[in-house]
Design an enzyme around this catalytic site. Structure first.
Site, PDB file in Angstrom:
ATOM      1  N   HIS A  69    -144.289 -35.101 -58.368  1.00 21.85           N
ATOM      2  CA  HIS A  69    -144.881 -33.774 -58.425  1.00 21.85           C
ATOM      3  C   HIS A  69    -145.116 -33.251 -57.005  1.00 21.85           C
ATOM      4  O   HIS A  69    -145.216 -34.033 -56.049  1.00 21.85           O
ATOM      5  CB  HIS A  69    -146.197 -33.809 -59.193  1.00 21.85           C
ATOM      6  CG  HIS A  69    -146.005 -34.032 -60.661  1.00 21.85           C
ATOM      7  ND1 HIS A  69    -147.040 -33.991 -61.564  1.00 21.85           N
ATOM      8  CD2 HIS A  69    -144.887 -34.291 -61.393  1.00 21.85           C
ATOM      9  CE1 HIS A  69    -146.579 -34.207 -62.776  1.00 21.85           C
ATOM     10  NE2 HIS A  69    -145.276 -34.401 -62.704  1.00 21.85           N
ATOM     11  N   GLU A  71    -147.747 -31.985 -55.586  1.00 21.65           N
ATOM     12  CA  GLU A  71    -148.994 -32.464 -54.994  1.00 21.65           C
ATOM     13  C   GLU A  71    -148.831 -33.884 -54.455  1.00 21.65           C
ATOM     14  O   GLU A  71    -149.297 -34.194 -53.355  1.00 21.65           O
ATOM     15  CB  GLU A  71    -150.147 -32.480 -56.021  1.00 21.65           C
ATOM     16  CG  GLU A  71    -150.350 -31.193 -56.773  1.00 21.65           C
ATOM     17  CD  GLU A  71    -149.616 -31.141 -58.103  1.00 21.65           C
ATOM     18  OE1 GLU A  71    -150.253 -30.762 -59.100  1.00 21.65           O
ATOM     19  OE2 GLU A  71    -148.411 -31.465 -58.150  1.00 21.65           O
ATOM     20  N   CYS A  97    -151.716 -32.241 -62.887  1.00 20.65           N
ATOM     21  CA  CYS A  97    -151.839 -33.168 -64.011  1.00 20.65           C
ATOM     22  C   CYS A  97    -152.914 -34.202 -63.670  1.00 20.65           C
ATOM     23  O   CYS A  97    -153.418 -34.243 -62.547  1.00 20.65           O
ATOM     24  CB  CYS A  97    -150.495 -33.851 -64.277  1.00 20.65           C
ATOM     25  SG  CYS A  97    -150.024 -35.051 -62.995  1.00 20.65           S
ATOM     26  N   CYS A 100    -151.937 -36.528 -60.644  1.00 18.84           N
ATOM     27  CA  CYS A 100    -152.086 -35.863 -59.339  1.00 18.84           C
ATOM     28  C   CYS A 100    -153.555 -35.625 -59.026  1.00 18.84           C
ATOM     29  O   CYS A 100    -153.967 -35.701 -57.863  1.00 18.84           O
ATOM     30  CB  CYS A 100    -151.297 -34.560 -59.303  1.00 18.84           C
ATOM     31  SG  CYS A 100    -149.507 -34.844 -59.208  1.00 18.84           S
TER      32      CYS A 100
END
Length: 145
Positions: A69, A71, A97, A100
């Site tokens: 992801h 992040e 999410c 993260c």
């Protein structure tokens, strides 16, 4: 939040959206910036790990399990630099999410500004539980600047 801070948050969020265009993912492109003292100290977008093919989805258009992801990419990039994220702000085009969110908490980031709500809100709830300031801003709102 001051009007000046709101305008700054919107600008960084728009920059994160532009950064998302670097992603090779077809289903969704996500971008992230880590900002500390008005300086971008890291950036990331969703994609495969370094050295892997730049293909995020399989033949059935399902995201491959090893895609990182935005992040996570921004935070791990910080780990390889001389910067630290204590007290910084993360700008991300989509809400984090839960995985993260755990990385965000552990990295010392104190604010998260995101521009797109996701159907699952467990990541946002975890951030709030950790006393991280979470702000949703619709980057498409056209207030005068």
């Amino acid at each position: 939040m001051s009007d000046k801070q709101y305008k700054l948050d919107k600008r960084y969020l728009r920059m994160a959206r532009i950064w998302a265009e670097n992603s090779y993912c077809k289903r969704r492109q996500v971008g992230a910036l880590v900002v500390k003292e008005k300086m971008i100290i890291s950036d990331g977008y969703n994609g495969t790990p370094s050295g892997f093919e730049n293909v995020c989805e399989d033949d059935n258009n399902v995201t491959k399990p090893y895609v990182l992801h935005a992040e996570a990419n921004a935070i791990t990039k910080l780990a390889r630099s001389s910067n630290n994220s204590d007290g910084s702000t993360l700008y991300v085009t989509a809400s984090p999410c839960i995985e993260c969110a755990k990385l965000i908490i552990q990295s010392g980031i104190k604010r998260v500004v995101y521009g797109e709500k996701y159907r699952l809100e467990d990541g946002i709830e975890l951030l709030k539980r950790a006393n991280i300031e979470v702000i949703y801003i619709n980057p498409d709102l056209n207030e005068s600047e």
